[in-house]
Design a protein around this motif. Structure first.
Motif, PDB file in Angstrom:
ATOM      1  N   HIS A   1       0.865  -1.175   0.000  1.00 11.68           N
ATOM      2  CA  HIS A   1       0.000   0.000   0.000  1.00 11.68           C
ATOM      3  C   HIS A   1       0.905   1.229   0.000  1.00 11.68           C
ATOM      4  N   ILE A   2       1.223   1.720  -1.200  1.00 12.52           N
ATOM      5  CA  ILE A   2       2.175   2.813  -1.329  1.00 12.52           C
ATOM      6  C   ILE A   2       1.439   4.123  -1.559  1.00 12.52           C
ATOM      7  N   ARG A   3       1.832   5.120  -0.775  1.00 11.91           N
ATOM      8  CA  ARG A   3       1.319   6.475  -0.953  1.00 11.91           C
ATOM      9  C   ARG A   3       2.479   7.359  -1.385  1.00 11.91           C
ATOM     10  N   LEU A   4       2.240   8.202  -2.383  1.00 14.69           N
ATOM     11  CA  LEU A   4       3.265   9.069  -2.955  1.00 14.69           C
ATOM     12  C   LEU A   4       2.955  10.515  -2.590  1.00 14.69           C
ATOM     13  N   PHE A   5       3.953  11.235  -2.074  1.00 18.04           N
ATOM     14  CA  PHE A   5       3.763  12.593  -1.577  1.00 18.04           C
ATOM     15  C   PHE A   5       4.706  13.576  -2.269  1.00 18.04           C
ATOM     16  N   THR A   6       4.271  14.831  -2.395  1.00 20.64           N
ATOM     17  CA  THR A   6       5.173  15.890  -2.844  1.00 20.64           C
ATOM     18  C   THR A   6       5.961  16.448  -1.666  1.00 20.64           C
ATOM     19  N   SER A   7       5.474  16.251  -0.436  1.00 24.26           N
ATOM     20  CA  SER A   7       6.180  16.716   0.756  1.00 24.26           C
ATOM     21  C   SER A   7       7.371  15.794   1.040  1.00 24.26           C
ATOM     22  N   ASN A   8       8.275  16.237   1.914  1.00 26.51           N
ATOM     23  CA  ASN A   8       9.461  15.443   2.263  1.00 26.51           C
ATOM     24  C   ASN A   8       9.216  14.482   3.417  1.00 26.51           C
ATOM     25  N   ASP A   9       8.036  14.553   4.041  1.00 27.05           N
ATOM     26  CA  ASP A   9       7.817  13.785   5.270  1.00 27.05           C
ATOM     27  C   ASP A   9       6.506  12.997   5.281  1.00 27.05           C
ATOM     28  N   CYS A  10       6.003  12.649   4.119  1.00 25.97           N
ATOM     29  CA  CYS A  10       4.793  11.820   3.989  1.00 25.97           C
ATOM     30  C   CYS A  10       3.572  12.458   4.650  1.00 25.97           C
ATOM     31  N   THR A  11       3.447  13.779   4.503  1.00 22.39           N
ATOM     32  CA  THR A  11       2.269  14.474   5.017  1.00 22.39           C
ATOM     33  C   THR A  11       1.559  15.176   3.873  1.00 22.39           C
ATOM     34  N   GLY A  12       0.288  15.463   4.069  1.00 23.34           N
ATOM     35  CA  GLY A  12      -0.489  16.190   3.075  1.00 23.34           C
ATOM     36  C   GLY A  12      -1.152  15.265   2.080  1.00 23.34           C
ATOM     37  N   SER A  13      -1.537  15.828   0.942  1.00 23.96           N
ATOM     38  CA  SER A  13      -2.204  15.059  -0.110  1.00 23.96           C
ATOM     39  C   SER A  13      -1.245  14.034  -0.707  1.00 23.96           C
ATOM     40  N   PHE A  14      -1.809  12.938  -1.189  1.00 24.77           N
ATOM     41  CA  PHE A  14      -0.973  11.879  -1.743  1.00 24.77           C
ATOM     42  C   PHE A  14      -1.672  11.181  -2.902  1.00 24.77           C
ATOM     43  N   GLY A  15      -0.870  10.531  -3.715  1.00 23.55           N
ATOM     44  CA  GLY A  15      -1.364   9.631  -4.744  1.00 23.55           C
ATOM     45  C   GLY A  15      -1.130   8.209  -4.279  1.00 23.55           C
ATOM     46  N   VAL A  16      -1.892   7.269  -4.827  1.00 21.90           N
ATOM     47  CA  VAL A  16      -1.767   5.869  -4.423  1.00 21.90           C
ATOM     48  C   VAL A  16      -1.196   5.067  -5.583  1.00 21.90           C
ATOM     49  N   LEU A  17      -0.209   4.244  -5.287  1.00 23.90           N
ATOM     50  CA  LEU A  17       0.365   3.340  -6.267  1.00 23.90           C
ATOM     51  C   LEU A  17      -0.157   1.948  -5.962  1.00 23.90           C
ATOM     52  N   GLU A  18      -0.939   1.409  -6.877  1.00 20.07           N
ATOM     53  CA  GLU A  18      -1.547   0.097  -6.668  1.00 20.07           C
ATOM     54  C   GLU A  18      -0.493  -1.002  -6.668  1.00 20.07           C
ATOM     55  N   ASP A  19      -0.809  -2.125  -6.005  1.00 20.27           N
ATOM     56  CA  ASP A  19       0.094  -3.262  -5.963  1.00 20.27           C
ATOM     57  C   ASP A  19       0.439  -3.706  -7.381  1.00 20.27           C
ATOM     58  N   SER A  20       1.691  -4.009  -7.604  1.00 17.12           N
ATOM     59  CA  SER A  20       2.231  -4.435  -8.892  1.00 17.12           C
ATOM     60  C   SER A  20       2.151  -3.341  -9.949  1.00 17.12           C
ATOM     61  N   GLY A  21       1.819  -2.123  -9.554  1.00 16.50           N
ATOM     62  CA  GLY A  21       1.781  -1.007 -10.491  1.00 16.50           C
ATOM     63  C   GLY A  21       3.107  -0.277 -10.510  1.00 16.50           C
ATOM     64  N   LYS A  22       3.217   0.643 -11.451  1.00 21.10           N
ATOM     65  CA  LYS A  22       4.408   1.488 -11.472  1.00 21.10           C
ATOM     66  C   LYS A  22       4.043   2.842 -12.036  1.00 21.10           C
ATOM     67  N   ILE A  23       4.840   3.832 -11.668  1.00 23.31           N
ATOM     68  CA  ILE A  23       4.634   5.185 -12.151  1.00 23.31           C
ATOM     69  C   ILE A  23       5.949   5.670 -12.755  1.00 23.31           C
ATOM     70  N   ASN A  24       5.871   6.144 -13.984  1.00 20.78           N
ATOM     71  CA  ASN A  24       7.023   6.729 -14.663  1.00 20.78           C
ATOM     72  C   ASN A  24       7.001   8.234 -14.473  1.00 20.78           C
ATOM     73  N   ASN A  25       8.111   8.900 -14.756  1.00 28.10           N
ATOM     74  CA  ASN A  25       8.223  10.352 -14.577  1.00 28.10           C
ATOM     75  C   ASN A  25       7.805  10.752 -13.167  1.00 28.10           C
ATOM     76  N   ALA A  26       8.370  10.083 -12.183  1.00 26.13           N
ATOM     77  CA  ALA A  26       7.988  10.276 -10.786  1.00 26.13           C
ATOM     78  C   ALA A  26       8.874  11.293 -10.079  1.00 26.13           C
ATOM     79  N   GLN A  27       9.461  12.214 -10.826  1.00 28.71           N
ATOM     80  CA  GLN A  27      10.349  13.210 -10.219  1.00 28.71           C
ATOM     81  C   GLN A  27       9.628  14.080  -9.199  1.00 28.71           C
ATOM     82  N   TRP A  28       8.328  14.186  -9.283  1.00 35.82           N
ATOM     83  CA  TRP A  28       7.551  15.005  -8.352  1.00 35.82           C
ATOM     84  C   TRP A  28       7.429  14.352  -6.979  1.00 35.82           C
ATOM     85  N   VAL A  29       7.759  13.067  -6.855  1.00 37.52           N
ATOM     86  CA  VAL A  29       7.615  12.353  -5.589  1.00 37.52           C
ATOM     87  C   VAL A  29       8.813  12.664  -4.694  1.00 37.52           C
TER      88      VAL A  29
END
Length: 122
Positions: A66-94
């Motif tokens: 259960h992966i949550r992706l954040f723009t913050s440095n400390d896993c706070t605030g709004s987030f995106g979810v990465l589903e199991d066995s999924g992947k996200i390209n161009n993830a420089q914003w994370v």
């Protein structure tokens, strides 16, 4: 002759490690040449700071992930979810990700290193 017992021992060890973890993520740098694996233990949720690490691609794998992706440095605030066995390209914003057991607060992050650097080089 001794290959079979060694193979069985290694297979058992790998299976035990997989059961002991509740979250695994693989991060690739921008050109895909380097990877690192991030792990959360059983019934644990861990926050990893990625601000100083290239995150070209992030991939989830191995079961109860259960992966949550954040723009913050400390896993706070709004987030995106990465589903199991999924992947996200161009993830420089994370800038941080939280992985592991759902429904519990994240531990960490414990600093914000470059995850590709060799220990002692920083």
């Amino acid at each position: 002759m001794h290959k079979t017992p060694i193979f069985l021992l290694l297979s058992t060890l790998c299976a035990q490690l997989a059961l002991a973890s509740s979250g695994l993520a693989r991060i690739y740098n921008n050109d895909g040449s380097l990877t690192r694996v991030l792990v959360a233990g059983s019934q644990q949720r861990v926050c990893y700071c990625l601000k100083n690490t290239q995150t070209g691609t992030i991939q989830a794998f191995d079961g109860e992930n259960h992966i949550r992706l954040f723009t913050s440095n400390d896993c706070t605030g709004s987030f995106g979810v990465l589903e199991d066995s999924g992947k996200i390209n161009n993830a420089q914003w994370v800038n941080s990700l939280s992985l592991g057991w759902p429904g519990i607060p994240s531990e960490g992050p414990d600093g914000c290193p470059n995850r590709y650097a060799i220990p002692g080089d920083q």
